[in-house]
Motif scaffolding. Sequence first.
Motif, PDB file in Angstrom:
ATOM      1  N   HIS A   6      50.203  18.311  57.962  1.00  0.00           N
ATOM      2  CA  HIS A   6      51.179  19.282  57.467  1.00  0.00           C
ATOM      3  C   HIS A   6      50.777  20.705  57.850  1.00  0.00           C
ATOM      4  O   HIS A   6      51.625  21.515  58.218  1.00  0.00           O
ATOM      5  CB  HIS A   6      51.364  19.151  55.954  1.00  0.00           C
ATOM      6  CG  HIS A   6      51.841  17.800  55.556  1.00  0.00           C
ATOM      7  ND1 HIS A   6      51.061  16.936  54.829  1.00  0.00           N
ATOM      8  CD2 HIS A   6      52.992  17.152  55.804  1.00  0.00           C
ATOM      9  CE1 HIS A   6      51.732  15.811  54.639  1.00  0.00           C
ATOM     10  NE2 HIS A   6      52.907  15.925  55.230  1.00  0.00           N
ATOM     11  N   ILE A  72      58.946  19.422  56.964  1.00  0.00           N
ATOM     12  CA  ILE A  72      57.642  19.115  56.377  1.00  0.00           C
ATOM     13  C   ILE A  72      57.860  18.785  54.911  1.00  0.00           C
ATOM     14  O   ILE A  72      58.389  19.614  54.179  1.00  0.00           O
ATOM     15  CB  ILE A  72      56.673  20.300  56.503  1.00  0.00           C
ATOM     16  CG1 ILE A  72      56.464  20.701  57.964  1.00  0.00           C
ATOM     17  CG2 ILE A  72      55.332  19.973  55.850  1.00  0.00           C
ATOM     18  CD1 ILE A  72      55.648  21.974  58.147  1.00  0.00           C
ATOM     19  N   PRO A  73      57.498  17.652  54.413  1.00  0.00           N
ATOM     20  CA  PRO A  73      56.957  16.509  55.165  1.00  0.00           C
ATOM     21  C   PRO A  73      58.082  15.747  55.863  1.00  0.00           C
ATOM     22  O   PRO A  73      59.242  15.858  55.502  1.00  0.00           O
ATOM     23  CB  PRO A  73      56.308  15.647  54.090  1.00  0.00           C
ATOM     24  CG  PRO A  73      57.096  15.925  52.849  1.00  0.00           C
ATOM     25  CD  PRO A  73      57.555  17.367  52.975  1.00  0.00           C
TER      26      PRO A  73
END
Length: 74
Positions: A6, A72-73
């Motif tokens: 991430h 993200i994610p």
Amino acid sequence: MKKDKHLLELGNQIRELRKSKGLSQEQLALQAEVDRSYVGGIERGERNVSFLTLVKIADCLGCDVAKFTKGIPK
């Protein structure tokens, strides 16, 4: 130590936008009032950047924080 996926993605998003704006890491760092090496660490996914620093970077790049975190994610 393995880098967090991430943080790597966040760093890539920041790097791409910085480059598209024609800014060097040093120029961005000066505008955001952080150290150039810190910007490099963020872009490499080595730093877990604070929200306030992320806001400063977004402001300097003319976008909102959501621009960096889209997807993200995954």
